[in-house]
Design a protein around this motif. Sequence first.
Motif, PDB file in Angstrom:
ATOM      1  N   LEU A  16       2.556  -3.846   9.879  1.00 18.57           N
ATOM      2  CA  LEU A  16       2.080  -5.304   9.396  1.00 18.57           C
ATOM      3  C   LEU A  16       1.250  -5.397   8.541  1.00 18.57           C
ATOM      4  O   LEU A  16       0.058  -4.918   8.487  1.00 18.57           O
ATOM      5  N   VAL A  17       1.587  -5.968   7.114  1.00 19.49           N
ATOM      6  CA  VAL A  17       0.745  -5.923   5.779  1.00 19.49           C
ATOM      7  C   VAL A  17      -0.367  -6.912   6.052  1.00 19.49           C
ATOM      8  O   VAL A  17      -0.064  -8.038   6.140  1.00 19.49           O
ATOM      9  N   LEU A  22      -9.134  -8.337   6.956  1.00 21.04           N
ATOM     10  CA  LEU A  22      -8.442  -8.524   8.308  1.00 21.04           C
ATOM     11  C   LEU A  22      -7.621  -7.140   8.385  1.00 21.04           C
ATOM     12  O   LEU A  22      -6.552  -7.363   8.773  1.00 21.04           O
ATOM     13  N   ALA A  23      -8.370  -5.970   8.549  1.00 23.28           N
ATOM     14  CA  ALA A  23      -7.788  -4.767   8.697  1.00 23.28           C
ATOM     15  C   ALA A  23      -7.214  -4.648   9.994  1.00 23.28           C
ATOM     16  O   ALA A  23      -6.147  -3.974  10.046  1.00 23.28           O
ATOM     17  N   VAL A  47      -3.219  -1.908   5.261  1.00 24.90           N
ATOM     18  CA  VAL A  47      -3.737  -2.659   4.224  1.00 24.90           C
ATOM     19  C   VAL A  47      -2.958  -2.390   2.847  1.00 24.90           C
ATOM     20  O   VAL A  47      -2.758  -1.455   2.425  1.00 24.90           O
ATOM     21  N   TRP A  48      -2.593  -3.588   2.267  1.00 31.34           N
ATOM     22  CA  TRP A  48      -1.445  -3.417   1.174  1.00 31.34           C
ATOM     23  C   TRP A  48      -1.745  -2.569   0.060  1.00 31.34           C
ATOM     24  O   TRP A  48      -1.343  -2.133  -0.515  1.00 31.34           O
ATOM     25  N   ASP A  49      -3.225  -2.812  -0.412  1.00 32.79           N
ATOM     26  CA  ASP A  49      -3.896  -2.006  -1.630  1.00 32.79           C
ATOM     27  C   ASP A  49      -4.302  -0.922  -1.368  1.00 32.79           C
ATOM     28  O   ASP A  49      -5.263   0.036  -2.053  1.00 32.79           O
ATOM     29  N   ASP A  50      -4.228  -0.154   0.065  1.00 33.46           N
ATOM     30  CA  ASP A  50      -4.710   1.216   0.434  1.00 33.46           C
ATOM     31  C   ASP A  50      -3.842   2.333  -0.335  1.00 33.46           C
ATOM     32  O   ASP A  50      -2.796   2.368   0.057  1.00 33.46           O
ATOM     33  N   LEU A  63       5.015  -8.365   5.578  1.00 33.06           N
ATOM     34  CA  LEU A  63       4.018  -9.112   5.126  1.00 33.06           C
ATOM     35  C   LEU A  63       3.368 -10.127   5.883  1.00 33.06           C
ATOM     36  O   LEU A  63       4.104 -11.112   6.402  1.00 33.06           O
ATOM     37  N   ARG A  64       2.051 -10.192   6.192  1.00 38.45           N
ATOM     38  CA  ARG A  64       1.261 -10.920   7.425  1.00 38.45           C
ATOM     39  C   ARG A  64       0.060 -11.547   6.487  1.00 38.45           C
ATOM     40  O   ARG A  64       0.250 -12.871   6.405  1.00 38.45           O
ATOM     41  N   SER A  65      -0.813 -10.807   6.474  1.00 37.90           N
ATOM     42  CA  SER A  65      -1.973 -11.654   5.940  1.00 37.90           C
ATOM     43  C   SER A  65      -2.692 -10.802   4.596  1.00 37.90           C
ATOM     44  O   SER A  65      -4.066 -10.696   4.675  1.00 37.90           O
ATOM     45  N   PRO A  66      -1.841 -10.458   3.630  1.00 36.95           N
ATOM     46  CA  PRO A  66      -2.663  -9.823   2.735  1.00 36.95           C
ATOM     47  C   PRO A  66      -3.312 -10.944   1.747  1.00 36.95           C
ATOM     48  O   PRO A  66      -2.901 -10.850   0.281  1.00 36.95           O
TER      49      PRO A  66
END
Length: 305
Positions: A16-17, A22-23, A47-50, A63-66
């Motif tokens: 859940l990205v 909002l980790a 986290v999308w940019d991890d 994609l949820r809350s990036p």
Amino acid sequence: MTNHHQPARGKPRVALVTCTELADLDPDDRLVVGPLAAHGVAAEPVVWDDSTVDWSAYDLAVLRSPWDYMLRRDQFVAWAQSVPALANPADVVRWNTDKRYLSELSVAGVPTVPTSWVLPGEPWQPPADSGEYVLKPAISAGSQDTGRYDLADPEHRELAAAHVRRLSEAGRVTMVQPYLSAVDTAGETALLFLAGPDGLAFSHAIRKGPMLTGPDHGVDGLYRPEEITARTATEDQLAVAAKTLAAVPGGSERLLYARVDLIPGPDGSPVLVELELTEPSLFLAHAAGAPERLATAIRTHLSRP
């Protein structure tokens, strides 16, 4: 500690990205984790940019809350293209994260809020009439960098021009739209659609209260606070939503979710404000059974070839 490097075994794994701020996910999105577990799906926030994440370890990334990508949209689109299984797909992300898609939908016959665009470096003067207008960047979310201006007020005219200059100097495209006064009374209606066996199916609707009270003075956090209540969708609203979804490039049947945001136009008929296909709030807490419907939609999506 979550191990993002283990290959998927047994239960399907779903990411859940989200973003660093909002980790642990937005509270509304957490509501789907339990129903997914009941479907035999292991879901976790990522986290999308991890840079340490192995996205191939997941059967699907949702994609949820990036919501921190707005000033890094090119990086975000490139990341989306690198994810093996993403919902919604990367080409949809590219198309939908720049609100100039509204022009395409208008050409396709979808009733939309009249919008003009100011490119970086282009001169702009506030319209001569004295109505109210909304200014915002073409790449944005959560009403960030968005303001409402009464052009009958000389101070507002100056602030509007400064708003456009500020966005232009940052290399951003500005959207200029008339303020639809019905939002102050009727509010904005968001219609939520989730994947089913035969494509997207209507799930529920909510009402958003008015949020813009004046010129842009910045937003604390990722988004402005919203007043949300449940709403029953009308046939006219559902018809506009169907017309909107039918115009999505590549077809809407491959989407996991969609949110169609509508406001009554000057004649009372619904017009499209935004079509949210990338990272919309789904307002699961405002409709009975919505978390379970999203979990079922994700399980359905996982079974697709």
